[in-house]
Write a protein that holds these residues in place. Structure first.
Motif, PDB file in Angstrom:
ATOM      1  N   ASN B  20     -13.971  25.306  -1.797  1.00 54.57           N
ATOM      2  CA  ASN B  20     -15.111  24.789  -1.071  1.00 54.57           C
ATOM      3  C   ASN B  20     -15.232  23.291  -1.178  1.00 54.57           C
ATOM      4  O   ASN B  20     -16.310  22.745  -1.079  1.00 54.57           O
ATOM      5  CB  ASN B  20     -16.381  25.422  -1.612  1.00 54.57           C
ATOM      6  CG  ASN B  20     -16.719  24.864  -2.951  1.00 54.57           C
ATOM      7  OD1 ASN B  20     -15.813  24.555  -3.706  1.00 54.57           O
ATOM      8  ND2 ASN B  20     -17.985  24.693  -3.223  1.00 54.57           N
ATOM      9  N   LEU B  21     -14.147  22.636  -1.397  1.00 57.57           N
ATOM     10  CA  LEU B  21     -14.226  21.189  -1.489  1.00 57.57           C
ATOM     11  C   LEU B  21     -14.706  20.662  -0.162  1.00 57.57           C
ATOM     12  O   LEU B  21     -13.961  20.479   0.777  1.00 57.57           O
ATOM     13  CB  LEU B  21     -12.863  20.634  -1.849  1.00 57.57           C
ATOM     14  CG  LEU B  21     -12.576  20.863  -3.321  1.00 57.57           C
ATOM     15  CD1 LEU B  21     -11.168  20.519  -3.657  1.00 57.57           C
ATOM     16  CD2 LEU B  21     -13.544  20.063  -4.148  1.00 57.57           C
ATOM     17  N   LEU B  22     -15.981  20.432  -0.128  1.00 56.94           N
ATOM     18  CA  LEU B  22     -16.623  20.253   1.158  1.00 56.94           C
ATOM     19  C   LEU B  22     -16.661  18.793   1.548  1.00 56.94           C
ATOM     20  O   LEU B  22     -17.698  18.185   1.664  1.00 56.94           O
ATOM     21  CB  LEU B  22     -18.037  20.833   1.118  1.00 56.94           C
ATOM     22  CG  LEU B  22     -18.780  20.572  -0.180  1.00 56.94           C
ATOM     23  CD1 LEU B  22     -20.117  19.989   0.123  1.00 56.94           C
ATOM     24  CD2 LEU B  22     -18.894  21.833  -0.973  1.00 56.94           C
ATOM     25  N   ASP B  23     -15.534  18.284   1.754  1.00 55.23           N
ATOM     26  CA  ASP B  23     -15.325  16.897   2.128  1.00 55.23           C
ATOM     27  C   ASP B  23     -16.349  16.459   3.170  1.00 55.23           C
ATOM     28  O   ASP B  23     -16.085  16.360   4.357  1.00 55.23           O
ATOM     29  CB  ASP B  23     -13.911  16.805   2.693  1.00 55.23           C
ATOM     30  CG  ASP B  23     -13.420  15.389   2.674  1.00 55.23           C
ATOM     31  OD1 ASP B  23     -14.264  14.490   2.495  1.00 55.23           O
ATOM     32  OD2 ASP B  23     -12.209  15.191   2.853  1.00 55.23           O
ATOM     33  N   VAL B  24     -17.543  16.194   2.675  1.00 56.44           N
ATOM     34  CA  VAL B  24     -18.677  15.996   3.571  1.00 56.44           C
ATOM     35  C   VAL B  24     -18.479  14.797   4.503  1.00 56.44           C
ATOM     36  O   VAL B  24     -19.026  14.742   5.594  1.00 56.44           O
ATOM     37  CB  VAL B  24     -19.979  15.800   2.757  1.00 56.44           C
ATOM     38  CG1 VAL B  24     -21.173  15.659   3.673  1.00 56.44           C
ATOM     39  CG2 VAL B  24     -20.177  16.985   1.843  1.00 56.44           C
ATOM     40  N   THR B  25     -17.658  13.872   4.074  1.00 58.31           N
ATOM     41  CA  THR B  25     -17.427  12.694   4.904  1.00 58.31           C
ATOM     42  C   THR B  25     -16.893  13.057   6.279  1.00 58.31           C
ATOM     43  O   THR B  25     -17.071  12.312   7.233  1.00 58.31           O
ATOM     44  CB  THR B  25     -16.394  11.766   4.233  1.00 58.31           C
ATOM     45  OG1 THR B  25     -15.215  12.538   3.964  1.00 58.31           O
ATOM     46  CG2 THR B  25     -16.936  11.205   2.959  1.00 58.31           C
ATOM     47  N   HIS B  26     -16.264  14.192   6.358  1.00 59.08           N
ATOM     48  CA  HIS B  26     -15.695  14.590   7.638  1.00 59.08           C
ATOM     49  C   HIS B  26     -16.712  15.254   8.548  1.00 59.08           C
ATOM     50  O   HIS B  26     -16.467  15.469   9.716  1.00 59.08           O
ATOM     51  CB  HIS B  26     -14.525  15.537   7.437  1.00 59.08           C
ATOM     52  CG  HIS B  26     -13.331  14.859   6.849  1.00 59.08           C
ATOM     53  ND1 HIS B  26     -12.250  15.535   6.373  1.00 59.08           N
ATOM     54  CD2 HIS B  26     -13.066  13.547   6.662  1.00 59.08           C
ATOM     55  CE1 HIS B  26     -11.367  14.668   5.913  1.00 59.08           C
ATOM     56  NE2 HIS B  26     -11.849  13.465   6.076  1.00 59.08           N
ATOM     57  N   ILE B  27     -17.824  15.624   7.975  1.00 62.88           N
ATOM     58  CA  ILE B  27     -18.823  16.316   8.780  1.00 62.88           C
ATOM     59  C   ILE B  27     -19.771  15.294   9.375  1.00 62.88           C
ATOM     60  O   ILE B  27     -20.625  14.738   8.703  1.00 62.88           O
ATOM     61  CB  ILE B  27     -19.614  17.318   7.926  1.00 62.88           C
ATOM     62  CG1 ILE B  27     -18.638  18.273   7.260  1.00 62.88           C
ATOM     63  CG2 ILE B  27     -20.610  18.072   8.775  1.00 62.88           C
ATOM     64  CD1 ILE B  27     -19.296  19.280   6.360  1.00 62.88           C
ATOM     65  N   VAL B  43     -14.391  21.939   6.633  1.00 66.26           N
ATOM     66  CA  VAL B  43     -13.608  20.780   6.199  1.00 66.26           C
ATOM     67  C   VAL B  43     -12.788  20.184   7.347  1.00 66.26           C
ATOM     68  O   VAL B  43     -11.976  20.858   7.959  1.00 66.26           O
ATOM     69  CB  VAL B  43     -12.652  21.173   5.063  1.00 66.26           C
ATOM     70  CG1 VAL B  43     -11.745  20.016   4.702  1.00 66.26           C
ATOM     71  CG2 VAL B  43     -13.443  21.633   3.858  1.00 66.26           C
ATOM     72  N   GLY B  44     -13.027  18.938   7.618  1.00 66.91           N
ATOM     73  CA  GLY B  44     -12.184  18.224   8.566  1.00 66.91           C
ATOM     74  C   GLY B  44     -12.368  18.600  10.026  1.00 66.91           C
ATOM     75  O   GLY B  44     -11.473  18.392  10.832  1.00 66.91           O
ATOM     76  N   LEU B  45     -13.502  19.116  10.372  1.00 69.29           N
ATOM     77  CA  LEU B  45     -13.744  19.456  11.779  1.00 69.29           C
ATOM     78  C   LEU B  45     -14.510  18.332  12.468  1.00 69.29           C
ATOM     79  O   LEU B  45     -15.263  17.599  11.840  1.00 69.29           O
ATOM     80  CB  LEU B  45     -14.548  20.755  11.877  1.00 69.29           C
ATOM     81  CG  LEU B  45     -13.958  21.980  11.180  1.00 69.29           C
ATOM     82  CD1 LEU B  45     -14.784  23.206  11.501  1.00 69.29           C
ATOM     83  CD2 LEU B  45     -12.509  22.191  11.568  1.00 69.29           C
ATOM     84  N   ASN B  46     -14.340  18.226  13.776  1.00 62.85           N
ATOM     85  CA  ASN B  46     -15.107  17.227  14.524  1.00 62.85           C
ATOM     86  C   ASN B  46     -16.432  17.819  15.010  1.00 62.85           C
ATOM     87  O   ASN B  46     -16.705  19.004  14.817  1.00 62.85           O
ATOM     88  CB  ASN B  46     -14.287  16.662  15.695  1.00 62.85           C
ATOM     89  CG  ASN B  46     -14.019  17.720  16.764  1.00 62.85           C
ATOM     90  OD1 ASN B  46     -14.826  18.638  16.970  1.00 62.85           O
ATOM     91  ND2 ASN B  46     -12.888  17.595  17.434  1.00 62.85           N
TER      92      ASN B  46
END
Lengths: 261, 261
Positions: B20-27, B43-46
């Motif tokens: 669940n490394l929720l790389d929030v920067t990508h959200i 993760v990593g979605l536009n």
DNA sequence: TATTAATATTGATTAAGATCAATCAGAGTA
DNA sequence: TACTCTGATTGATCTTAATCAATATTAATA
């Protein structure tokens, strides 16, 4: 077949046998480049889909007994579907000892654990001369967009692996030595039987030490458990040659532990 | 982040924390219907992809402490992403005892094991009041055709689950009681820490018996192992409240066993 | 608050499996 | 054929954790 009841079968063990129920009746065309029949993937695909899949899994590879199919630390690129032979997967510890995480036979799929990190985290070693089909994972993902039933099937294969691992955890966490060995033998028995071999008479491909590593036991304990089962006339052991004389009593040896018959 | 090194971290334990490394920067956009931020999937979605995903995971559900999120035997339809709370998964044996297969916290994904048979084969029980997002699996598969990066990410999540299970197998197969408990505590510590909580001071949500079930030990043995670690001033135990006084010595307790510090 | 039930700790004893060690069997090789 | 090496079996002993049992503590509920 995949949707059936076998998830609670008597296999407490890491058993990839279900994943390869290769409902051959659905495979209407043969694939010239690499016989797909033995593999776990082409379940329920039509001619055209088989063709697409065939193009992806065309690359064959042989591994001699004792040789590596893949090694820990190497980059992951492909899954491997076993066409023939017998392999073990294991992780090597710092001190040199190895822990066996599974035994694998025809039709089963190797490499699922490497998808997450894209690096192999275990070794896969052939216990007899083996042949595999290499399946480039990126391509598999690409075509599973085109063939949703393949994607679905692949998800079930991964999920089944998780189920199996959970039952091994249960075995390791709650069963005694003799129960573990009984489960192990019954598991092998069923997997051989599903491949058309005898369920009551087979040769082990692995050593007592490898069995022990897999079952969380020392090799001496494995040996003693074999002897005990033989003394009770449940099995006959001649080195690696095993005969199951009374499969029902062997099942009873497993105890209750979440094993339905 | 998923591609990084953590697969050989010191967590021998069933740890869904990586997934669940929720790389929030990508959200980049927030989702009105159900906050996706805490979940493992986006993760990593536009923006547009998040929107599509948001429509699928919109249904929330609360589970009271002691309540079931799902029960063994019921039809599988959805995965569950934990938004808050703490749950255990376990299989119930015939004799009434239960074997815990995992402990799960915010951001983790439950139900992967049910995909194969489309029937839940374990119970998921809340150990504290919890909230989950329901993710209809068929819909997830449909949109992963449209969003290949989501599909890829989902495959990695499943694969990571397999990796974790293998490390639990290793723990159960080769570690002593104290080593197992040390691994367990370090695993919890890291998962709390990743969620912004203290890595050295936390409350257990589960009983000694549940810990024992998970670690393949009896509750008395768990209790003794706690006391032993406390006697050595490595941890301080006050019932469910745990303080780690010397995390390095705790790591040393794990021994070599395939744990890179 | 009192009462009860659930959970946790600790001690004594027992049992299972690990470890140490000797021997044996089989496969491959000189 | 003897020799070496690996793998398997079996016995003796030791260690670990399970089991049995007695309190102690905490949480739940009337």
């Amino acid at each position: 077949m995949i949707n059936g009841a076998p998830y609670l079968e008597n296999n407490l063990l890491h058993d990839s046998s279900q994943q390869n129920l290769l409902d051959v009746t659905h495979i209407k065309s043969s694939c010239a480049t690499c016989s797909l029949r033995e593999l776990c993937l082409p379940v329920g695909l039509n001619d055209q889909e088989i063709q697409i899949l065939g193009d992806v899994v065309s690359h064959k590879r042989k591994v001699r007994r004792g040789g590596y199919l893949h090694q820990s630390g190497l980059k992951f690129q492909s899954l491997f579907a076993i066409r023939s032979g017998f392999l073990k997967t294991c992780v090597l510890e710092e001190d040199g000892r190895q822990q066996v995480t599974g035994f694998h036979m025809t039709g089963e799929l190797l490499g699922l654990d490497a998808i997450s990190s894209e690096i192999h985290i275990c070794d896969a070693i052939a216990l007899e001369d083996s042949e595999v089909c290499e399946i480039p994972f990126t391509k598999l993902e690409e075509i599973s967009i085109v063939i949703p039933s393949l994607m679905r099937h692949f998800h079930k294969i991964m999920s089944r692996e998780i189920v199996r691992d959970h039952s091994v955890m249960l075995l390791l966490g709650s069963m005694k030595a003799e129960e573990r060995l009984a489960s192990f033998l019954l598991n092998l028995s069923r997997r051989f039987s599903m491949r058309g071999y005898s369920e009551s008479d087979f040769n082990l491909r692995m050593t007592r030490e490898e069995i022990g590593s897999y079952l969380g036991l020392k090799l001496e304990t494995v040996s003693r458990a074999f002897s005990k089962l033989q003394d009770e006339n449940i099995i006959t052991v001649d080195n690696k040659h095993i005969q199951i004389n009374d499969i029902n009593r062997l099942k009873m040896k497993m105890g209750n532990s979440s094993c339905i018959t």
